[in-house]
Design a protein around this motif. Structure first.
Motif, mmCIF file in Angstrom:
data_model
loop_
_atom_site.group_PDB
_atom_site.id
_atom_site.type_symbol
_atom_site.label_atom_id
_atom_site.label_comp_id
_atom_site.label_asym_id
_atom_site.label_seq_id
_atom_site.Cartn_x
_atom_site.Cartn_y
_atom_site.Cartn_z
ATOM 1 N N ARG A 137 0.828 -1.202 0.000
ATOM 2 C CA ARG A 137 0.000 0.000 0.000
ATOM 3 C C ARG A 137 0.865 1.256 0.000
ATOM 4 O O ARG A 137 0.593 2.209 -0.711
ATOM 5 C CB ARG A 137 -0.927 -0.027 1.218
ATOM 6 C CG ARG A 137 -1.955 1.068 1.255
ATOM 7 C CD ARG A 137 -2.977 0.909 0.187
ATOM 8 N NE ARG A 137 -3.880 -0.169 0.529
ATOM 9 C CZ ARG A 137 -5.048 -0.362 -0.007
ATOM 10 N NH1 ARG A 137 -5.481 0.468 -0.919
ATOM 11 N NH2 ARG A 137 -5.796 -1.365 0.325
ATOM 12 N N GLU A 138 1.938 1.248 0.817
ATOM 13 C CA GLU A 138 2.845 2.395 0.842
ATOM 14 C C GLU A 138 3.524 2.586 -0.515
ATOM 15 O O GLU A 138 3.640 3.702 -1.012
ATOM 16 C CB GLU A 138 3.917 2.200 1.924
ATOM 17 C CG GLU A 138 3.380 2.275 3.337
ATOM 18 C CD GLU A 138 4.382 1.810 4.378
ATOM 19 O OE1 GLU A 138 4.143 2.059 5.563
ATOM 20 O OE2 GLU A 138 5.398 1.196 4.005
ATOM 21 N N ARG A 139 3.939 1.463 -1.123
ATOM 22 C CA ARG A 139 4.594 1.525 -2.436
ATOM 23 C C ARG A 139 3.635 2.083 -3.484
ATOM 24 O O ARG A 139 4.008 2.925 -4.299
ATOM 25 C CB ARG A 139 5.083 0.137 -2.845
ATOM 26 C CG ARG A 139 5.868 0.117 -4.141
ATOM 27 C CD ARG A 139 6.240 -1.307 -4.516
ATOM 28 N NE ARG A 139 7.049 -1.967 -3.505
ATOM 29 C CZ ARG A 139 8.382 -2.071 -3.546
ATOM 30 N NH1 ARG A 139 9.027 -1.578 -4.567
ATOM 31 N NH2 ARG A 139 9.032 -2.668 -2.594
ATOM 32 N N ASN A 140 2.378 1.624 -3.463
ATOM 33 C CA ASN A 140 1.390 2.120 -4.424
ATOM 34 C C ASN A 140 1.158 3.621 -4.245
ATOM 35 O O ASN A 140 1.146 4.381 -5.221
ATOM 36 C CB ASN A 140 0.059 1.375 -4.271
ATOM 37 C CG ASN A 140 0.134 -0.046 -4.772
ATOM 38 O OD1 ASN A 140 1.020 -0.400 -5.533
ATOM 39 N ND2 ASN A 140 -0.802 -0.870 -4.345
ATOM 40 N N CYS A 141 0.948 4.054 -3.013
ATOM 41 C CA CYS A 141 0.710 5.480 -2.748
ATOM 42 C C CYS A 141 1.910 6.317 -3.160
ATOM 43 O O CYS A 141 1.769 7.367 -3.797
ATOM 44 C CB CYS A 141 0.395 5.712 -1.273
ATOM 45 S SG CYS A 141 -1.207 5.085 -0.762
ATOM 46 N N TYR A 142 3.110 5.847 -2.810
ATOM 47 C CA TYR A 142 4.330 6.587 -3.124
ATOM 48 C C TYR A 142 4.536 6.696 -4.627
ATOM 49 O O TYR A 142 4.861 7.763 -5.153
ATOM 50 C CB TYR A 142 5.530 5.896 -2.455
ATOM 51 C CG TYR A 142 6.783 6.715 -2.457
ATOM 52 C CD1 TYR A 142 7.002 7.687 -1.495
ATOM 53 C CD2 TYR A 142 7.766 6.522 -3.423
ATOM 54 C CE1 TYR A 142 8.158 8.449 -1.484
ATOM 55 C CE2 TYR A 142 8.921 7.272 -3.428
ATOM 56 C CZ TYR A 142 9.112 8.234 -2.458
ATOM 57 O OH TYR A 142 10.252 8.995 -2.456
ATOM 58 N N ALA A 143 4.320 5.587 -5.338
ATOM 59 C CA ALA A 143 4.507 5.589 -6.793
ATOM 60 C C ALA A 143 3.481 6.490 -7.477
ATOM 61 O O ALA A 143 3.810 7.225 -8.415
ATOM 62 C CB ALA A 143 4.403 4.166 -7.333
ATOM 63 N N LEU A 144 2.227 6.452 -7.018
ATOM 64 C CA LEU A 144 1.195 7.290 -7.630
ATOM 65 C C LEU A 144 1.435 8.772 -7.345
ATOM 66 O O LEU A 144 1.204 9.619 -8.206
ATOM 67 C CB LEU A 144 -0.194 6.869 -7.144
ATOM 68 C CG LEU A 144 -0.695 5.528 -7.675
ATOM 69 C CD1 LEU A 144 -1.969 5.105 -6.950
ATOM 70 C CD2 LEU A 144 -0.942 5.604 -9.168
ATOM 71 N N ALA A 145 1.916 9.073 -6.145
ATOM 72 C CA ALA A 145 2.123 10.481 -5.779
ATOM 73 C C ALA A 145 3.382 11.051 -6.434
ATOM 74 O O ALA A 145 3.350 12.142 -7.001
ATOM 75 C CB ALA A 145 2.211 10.631 -4.267
ATOM 76 N N HIS A 146 4.493 10.324 -6.376
ATOM 77 C CA HIS A 146 5.754 10.861 -6.876
ATOM 78 C C HIS A 146 6.022 10.486 -8.331
ATOM 79 O O HIS A 146 6.632 11.267 -9.062
ATOM 80 C CB HIS A 146 6.923 10.409 -5.995
ATOM 81 C CG HIS A 146 6.891 11.023 -4.636
ATOM 82 N ND1 HIS A 146 7.137 12.361 -4.421
ATOM 83 C CD2 HIS A 146 6.621 10.495 -3.414
ATOM 84 C CE1 HIS A 146 7.035 12.625 -3.133
ATOM 85 N NE2 HIS A 146 6.716 11.520 -2.498
ATOM 86 N N GLY A 147 5.591 9.310 -8.741
ATOM 87 C CA GLY A 147 5.845 8.881 -10.110
ATOM 88 C C GLY A 147 4.805 9.366 -11.094
ATOM 89 O O GLY A 147 5.112 9.797 -12.203
ATOM 90 N N GLU A 148 3.536 9.303 -10.697
ATOM 91 C CA GLU A 148 2.440 9.679 -11.590
ATOM 92 C C GLU A 148 1.883 11.068 -11.302
ATOM 93 O O GLU A 148 1.026 11.560 -12.018
ATOM 94 C CB GLU A 148 1.302 8.646 -11.478
ATOM 95 C CG GLU A 148 1.719 7.224 -11.797
ATOM 96 C CD GLU A 148 2.085 7.033 -13.253
ATOM 97 O OE1 GLU A 148 1.494 7.717 -14.108
ATOM 98 O OE2 GLU A 148 2.974 6.218 -13.543
ATOM 99 N N LEU A 149 2.302 11.678 -10.183
ATOM 100 C CA LEU A 149 1.908 13.038 -9.785
ATOM 101 C C LEU A 149 0.406 13.185 -9.551
ATOM 102 O O LEU A 149 -0.190 14.202 -9.876
ATOM 103 C CB LEU A 149 2.385 14.073 -10.812
ATOM 104 C CG LEU A 149 3.894 14.099 -11.059
ATOM 105 C CD1 LEU A 149 4.235 15.096 -12.146
ATOM 106 C CD2 LEU A 149 4.646 14.414 -9.782
ATOM 107 N N PHE A 150 -0.209 12.161 -8.950
ATOM 108 C CA PHE A 150 -1.616 12.252 -8.586
ATOM 109 C C PHE A 150 -1.739 12.940 -7.229
ATOM 110 O O PHE A 150 -0.841 12.844 -6.391
ATOM 111 C CB PHE A 150 -2.259 10.867 -8.500
ATOM 112 C CG PHE A 150 -2.529 10.235 -9.831
ATOM 113 C CD1 PHE A 150 -3.497 10.752 -10.676
ATOM 114 C CD2 PHE A 150 -1.833 9.117 -10.241
ATOM 115 C CE1 PHE A 150 -3.757 10.183 -11.899
ATOM 116 C CE2 PHE A 150 -2.079 8.525 -11.464
ATOM 117 C CZ PHE A 150 -3.042 9.065 -12.299
#
Length: 189
Positions: A137-150
């Protein structure tokens, strides 16, 4: 059949709204005086006449309220009731959704600085090391926030969790990533 009379009020300017509000105030006062003169009520017909006049008076008062709203908007340059002007909007109000296809392409100088195979592999290793220890869950949130800029709200909607949970996961993930980055040592051969 009821006849409707149309009145040309001219262009919609501050002066025309002020004049319209003044005429409506006079008409509301006139109706109030007529209602007061019909008091006390003795018959059912008189009561119906008073109720009809009161209905007209309430309609005119609503029109006065609308004119006052528009006048305030024209005088201040912003919507009445808003506390913030255009210059002090919240973050979500300042964001402008953009289609990635419309963004400029990579320039020549950026292409010249693209990493080689060894540099890409080292970067991938650093990234994996930094993300090691994160829950799914942390990895998903981190990737979406920093990688995808959501935004947190968008991430919460995608993962079916609350916005505050996204914030909690992001704080935990950021702390773990910072600790992992501080402890990463890459040996280059």
């Amino acid at each position: 059949m009821k006849t409707i009379r149309l009145t040309e009020l001219g262009p919609a300017t501050l002066e025309s709204y002020l004049e319209t509000r003044r005429m409506l105030l006079l008409k509301a006062d006139e109706l109030s005086v007529r209602i007061a003169k019909m008091e006390p009520v003795r018959t059912l017909e008189e009561m119906d006449a008073i109720l009809a006049l009161d209905k007209d008076r309430r309609l005119i008062i609503d029109m006065i309220s609308s004119c006052s709203y528009i006048i305030e908007w024209l005088e201040t340059g912003r919507r009445p009731g808003n506390r913030r002007g255009i210059e002090r909007r919240a973050g979500y109000q300042r964001e402008i959704p953009t289609d990635p296809g419309k963004l400029p392409m990579v320039s020549d100088w950026e292409e010249a600085s693209t990493p080689t195979g060894k540099e890409t592999e080292a970067g991938r290793f650093r990234l994996e090391a930094a993300l090691r220890g994160l829950t799914e869950r942390e990895r998903n949130c981190y990737a979406l926030a920093h990688g995808e800029l959501f935004s947190y709200a968008e991430i919460a909607a995608m993962l079916n969790i609350s916005k505050s949970s996204v914030g909690t996961y992001m704080v935990r993930a950021q702390r773990k990533v910072e600790n992992n980055i501080a402890n990463v040592h890459i040996l280059v051969c």
